[in-house]
Scaffold this motif. Structure first.
Motif, mmCIF file in Angstrom:
data_model
loop_
_atom_site.group_PDB
_atom_site.id
_atom_site.type_symbol
_atom_site.label_atom_id
_atom_site.label_comp_id
_atom_site.label_asym_id
_atom_site.label_seq_id
_atom_site.Cartn_x
_atom_site.Cartn_y
_atom_site.Cartn_z
ATOM 1 N N ASN A 11 0.856 -1.186 0.000
ATOM 2 C CA ASN A 11 0.000 0.000 0.000
ATOM 3 C C ASN A 11 0.896 1.241 0.000
ATOM 4 O O ASN A 11 0.822 2.099 0.880
ATOM 5 N N LEU A 12 1.729 1.345 -1.019
ATOM 6 C CA LEU A 12 2.778 2.359 -1.042
ATOM 7 C C LEU A 12 2.236 3.775 -1.179
ATOM 8 O O LEU A 12 2.807 4.718 -0.628
ATOM 9 N N SER A 13 1.146 3.945 -1.893
ATOM 10 C CA SER A 13 0.556 5.284 -1.990
ATOM 11 C C SER A 13 0.096 5.762 -0.621
ATOM 12 O O SER A 13 0.303 6.911 -0.238
ATOM 13 N N TRP A 14 -0.526 4.854 0.113
ATOM 14 C CA TRP A 14 -0.946 5.198 1.484
ATOM 15 C C TRP A 14 0.265 5.530 2.344
ATOM 16 O O TRP A 14 0.263 6.519 3.091
ATOM 17 N N SER A 15 1.320 4.718 2.263
ATOM 18 C CA SER A 15 2.516 4.950 3.070
ATOM 19 C C SER A 15 3.120 6.316 2.782
ATOM 20 O O SER A 15 3.476 7.064 3.697
ATOM 21 N N SER A 16 3.248 6.649 1.495
ATOM 22 C CA SER A 16 3.850 7.932 1.136
ATOM 23 C C SER A 16 2.963 9.098 1.561
ATOM 24 O O SER A 16 3.453 10.146 1.975
ATOM 25 N N SER A 17 1.647 8.905 1.485
ATOM 26 C CA SER A 17 0.717 9.950 1.930
ATOM 27 C C SER A 17 0.833 10.157 3.439
ATOM 28 O O SER A 17 0.782 11.287 3.932
ATOM 29 N N LEU A 18 0.982 9.055 4.169
ATOM 30 C CA LEU A 18 1.145 9.143 5.616
ATOM 31 C C LEU A 18 2.437 9.878 5.959
ATOM 32 O O LEU A 18 2.461 10.739 6.852
ATOM 33 N N GLY A 19 3.523 9.553 5.251
ATOM 34 C CA GLY A 19 4.787 10.233 5.501
ATOM 35 C C GLY A 19 4.722 11.711 5.170
ATOM 36 O O GLY A 19 5.248 12.553 5.904
ATOM 37 N N ASP A 20 4.061 12.033 4.073
ATOM 38 C CA ASP A 20 3.886 13.431 3.688
ATOM 39 C C ASP A 20 3.095 14.189 4.750
ATOM 40 O O ASP A 20 3.440 15.308 5.131
ATOM 41 N N ALA A 21 2.035 13.548 5.255
ATOM 42 C CA ALA A 21 1.198 14.196 6.263
ATOM 43 C C ALA A 21 1.966 14.406 7.564
ATOM 44 O O ALA A 21 1.898 15.485 8.171
ATOM 45 N N TYR A 22 2.713 13.385 7.990
ATOM 46 C CA TYR A 22 3.437 13.528 9.257
ATOM 47 C C TYR A 22 4.541 14.581 9.147
ATOM 48 O O TYR A 22 4.758 15.352 10.079
ATOM 49 N N ALA A 23 5.238 14.626 7.998
ATOM 50 C CA ALA A 23 6.316 15.595 7.826
ATOM 51 C C ALA A 23 5.803 17.027 7.873
ATOM 52 O O ALA A 23 6.504 17.929 8.322
ATOM 53 N N ASN A 24 4.574 17.235 7.437
ATOM 54 C CA ASN A 24 4.047 18.588 7.318
ATOM 55 C C ASN A 24 3.032 18.964 8.385
ATOM 56 O O ASN A 24 2.766 20.141 8.591
ATOM 57 N N ASP A 25 2.463 17.970 9.061
ATOM 58 C CA ASP A 25 1.454 18.273 10.080
ATOM 59 C C ASP A 25 1.490 17.214 11.181
ATOM 60 O O ASP A 25 0.546 16.452 11.354
ATOM 61 N N PRO A 26 2.599 17.124 11.934
ATOM 62 C CA PRO A 26 2.696 16.092 12.965
ATOM 63 C C PRO A 26 1.609 16.194 14.028
ATOM 64 O O PRO A 26 1.137 15.173 14.532
ATOM 65 N N GLN A 27 1.201 17.412 14.365
ATOM 66 C CA GLN A 27 0.134 17.556 15.356
ATOM 67 C C GLN A 27 -1.171 16.995 14.833
ATOM 68 O O GLN A 27 -1.890 16.284 15.537
ATOM 69 N N GLY A 28 -1.500 17.297 13.583
ATOM 70 C CA GLY A 28 -2.733 16.780 13.007
ATOM 71 C C GLY A 28 -2.742 15.268 12.942
ATOM 72 O O GLY A 28 -3.763 14.626 13.211
ATOM 73 N N VAL A 29 -1.585 14.668 12.608
ATOM 74 C CA VAL A 29 -1.500 13.218 12.500
ATOM 75 C C VAL A 29 -1.622 12.559 13.871
ATOM 76 O O VAL A 29 -2.372 11.591 14.047
ATOM 77 N N THR A 30 -0.887 13.059 14.856
ATOM 78 C CA THR A 30 -0.960 12.457 16.193
ATOM 79 C C THR A 30 -2.336 12.667 16.823
ATOM 80 O O THR A 30 -2.836 11.783 17.527
ATOM 81 N N ASP A 31 -2.951 13.808 16.572
ATOM 82 C CA ASP A 31 -4.319 14.022 17.064
ATOM 83 C C ASP A 31 -5.288 13.044 16.407
ATOM 84 O O ASP A 31 -6.226 12.559 17.054
ATOM 85 N N ALA A 32 -5.072 12.766 15.121
ATOM 86 C CA ALA A 32 -5.940 11.827 14.409
ATOM 87 C C ALA A 32 -5.821 10.431 15.000
ATOM 88 O O ALA A 32 -6.824 9.709 15.126
ATOM 89 N N VAL A 33 -4.607 10.022 15.388
ATOM 90 C CA VAL A 33 -4.423 8.716 16.027
ATOM 91 C C VAL A 33 -5.240 8.642 17.307
ATOM 92 O O VAL A 33 -5.938 7.653 17.578
ATOM 93 N N GLN A 34 -5.173 9.696 18.104
ATOM 94 C CA GLN A 34 -5.917 9.702 19.360
ATOM 95 C C GLN A 34 -7.424 9.713 19.121
ATOM 96 O O GLN A 34 -8.188 9.066 19.849
ATOM 97 N N THR A 35 -7.868 10.420 18.109
ATOM 98 C CA THR A 35 -9.298 10.437 17.779
ATOM 99 C C THR A 35 -9.785 9.039 17.425
ATOM 100 O O THR A 35 -10.846 8.596 17.886
ATOM 101 N N MET A 36 -9.004 8.322 16.628
ATOM 102 C CA MET A 36 -9.411 6.979 16.227
ATOM 103 C C MET A 36 -9.387 6.012 17.405
ATOM 104 O O MET A 36 -10.238 5.122 17.520
ATOM 105 N N ARG A 37 -8.441 6.178 18.301
ATOM 106 C CA ARG A 37 -8.405 5.337 19.501
ATOM 107 C C ARG A 37 -9.621 5.593 20.385
ATOM 108 O O ARG A 37 -10.198 4.650 20.951
#
Length: 350
Positions: A123-149
Motif C-alpha cells: 500500500n505504497l501510496s498510502w505509506s507515502s501519503s502518511l509520511g507526507d502528512a506527518y512531515a508537514n502536520d505532525p500535530q494533526g497526525v498524532t491528534d488523528a491517532v488519538q481520535t481513532m483510539r
C-alpha cells in the motif's frame, strides 16, 4: 588638458553606470531566480483519520516507527524486497544483517515486523501519503491517532487484554505490550473497527496477517524483541509523545532526513535521489541484496470522495503487488507466542 580630464571622467562614469546596470540584471548571491511555491493546504481531520486508521490501534512504539519510516517510501520498498530475498535469515543472524543495511533506523526497526513492512510496501501510496502528512502536520497526525483510539474505545473494541495494556493518561490513550519483551501486532479491518464505517483508502490491499475481516480485533504471533532490542534502532528506542505531538527516538524528537518527502513548512524541495519514480506507475531497477525483480504498479483506481493522493503521484494508489504471496511469519528472539488469531474479547476470529 582640463578638457581631456573632463572627457576621461565622463567616459569612466558612463562605464560605471553600464556595469552597475548589468550587475543588477543578475540574481543576487544566495537568492533564487524562482519564487518558492506557496505551501499546499493541510489535510482535513477526516482525511488524516483515514490515513492513520490502519495503524492507530498499534502499540505506541510501533506507531512511532511507522510514522518515521513512512517518510522513507523508497527504503520501505527496498527493505521489503530485501526481506523477501533473505527469508532464510532468522533471529540474531537476521538482526545482524539488517543492521548492516543503509536504511533509516525506523525502516530497520520494521524489519522485525514483516507483515507491517509488507503492508507499507503493497500500500505504497498510502505509506507515502502518511509520511507526507506527518512531515508537514505532525500535530494533526498524532491528534488523528488519538481520535481513532477514542472511537475504537467507545465502540468497545479497544481494551486491555493478555497481549497489550490500554491506559488513559492525561486525556490520551496509550497502548503498550502487556509483556515488554513480546510485541503483538493487532489484526483488524481499519475501515470497520472504529464503529461507523470509514471510506477505505483508494486501492487498499488487505495484507494477510494484519488484516482481519469483520469489525473485531485479533492477535496472532507475538514477536520477541530480544535480538533486535540490542541495536540502537531497536524496539525500546521508540515512542510517541502525544502531548508534544511528536515521535520520540532515543529520548529526542525524531527528525527525518528523507529526500523523497517534501516538508512544505520548510520549503525543502529535495530531488528523488533513489530509483526513478515515474508517472507510468512503475518502480524499475534491481533491489539491493539480490532482489532483482522490479516493482511494477498497477493502474491507479478512481478516487473516492474525501480522499486525496499522496506525495508521489507516480505511485500506484494502493501500491498493489498482487502477484506476491504472503510469506510466513516468524518471531525473532524468543519464538512465537500463541497461535491463530485471538479476539480482544477472548474469542477466536478466522
Amino acid at each position: 588638458m582640463k578638457l581631456s580630464k573632463r572627457l576621461l571622467i565622463l567616459v569612466l562614469c558612463c562605464l560605471l553606470a553600464r556595469f552597475t546596470a548589468q550587475a543588477d540584471s543578475y540574481p543576487r548571491t544566495g537568492q533564487s531566480s524562482e519564487q518558492s511555491p506557496a505551501p499546499a493546504p493541510q489535510q482535513s481531520p477526516e482525511e488524516l483519520q483515514q490515513l492513520v486508521a490502519p495503524i492507530a490501534l498499534y502499540p505506541d512504539a510501533l506507531v512511532a516507527q511507522i510514522l518515521a519510516a513512512s517518510t522513507y517510501p523508497t527504503e520501505i520498498v527496498e527493505a521489503d524486497r530485501w526481506m523477501q530475498s533473505h527469508s532464510n535469515l532468522k533471529g540474531e543472524e537476521l538482526a545482524k544483517e539488517v543492521d548492516k543495511q543503509p536504511w533509516d533506523p525506523s525502516v530497520k526497526a520494521l524489519a522485525q515486523f514483516p507483515s507491517v513492512l509488507e503492508n507499507m510496501d503493497k500500500n505504497l501510496s498510502w505509506s507515502s501519503s502518511l509520511g507526507d502528512a506527518y512531515a508537514n502536520d505532525p500535530q494533526g497526525v498524532t491528534d488523528a491517532v488519538q481520535t481513532m483510539r477514542q472511537q475504537a474505545r467507545q465502540a468497545g473494541k479497544l481494551n486491555s487484554n493478555e497481549q497489550e495494556n490500554v491506559t488513559t493518561q492525561g486525556g490520551t490513550i496509550a497502548i503498550e505490550p502487556a509483556d515488554p519483551e513480546v510485541v503483538y501486532v493487532p489484526a483488524y479491518d481499519p475501515w470497520l473497527v472504529y464503529g461507523a464505517p470509514i471510506i477505505a483508502y483508494p486501492g487498499w490491499y488487505p495484507v494477510p496477517g494484519i488484516f482481519l475481516a469483520g469489525a473485531g480485533i485479533g492477535f496472532g504471533i507475538g514477536f520477541g524483541v530480544g535480538y533486535f532490542g540490542g541495536y540502537g534502532w531497536g524496539w525500546h528506542h521508540w515512542g510517541c509523545d502525544w502531548h508534544g505531538h511528536r515521535v520520540i527516538y532515543n529520548h529526542s524528537t525524531y527528525i527525518s532526513h528523507s529526500r523523497t518527502i517534501i516538508n512544505r513548512n520548510n520549503f525543502n524541495h529535495n530531488d528523488f535521489n533513489h530509483p526513478n519514480f515515474n508517472h507510468g506507475n512503475a518502480f524499475h531497477g534491481s533491489r539491493p541484496g539480490g532482489a532483482g525483480q522490479g516493482f511494477h504498479g498497477s493502474s491507479a483506481p478512481h478516487f473516492q470522495p474525501g480522499t486525496r493522493s499522496g506525495a508521489f503521484s507516480g505511485f500506484d494508489h494502493g501500491g498493489n503487488i498482487r502477484g506476491f504471496s504472503s510469506r510466513g511469519r516468524s518471531s525473532f528472539g524468543g519464538g512465537s507466542h500463541g497461535g491463530g488469531f485471538h479476539g480482544s474479547g477472548g474469542g477466536r476470529h478466522r
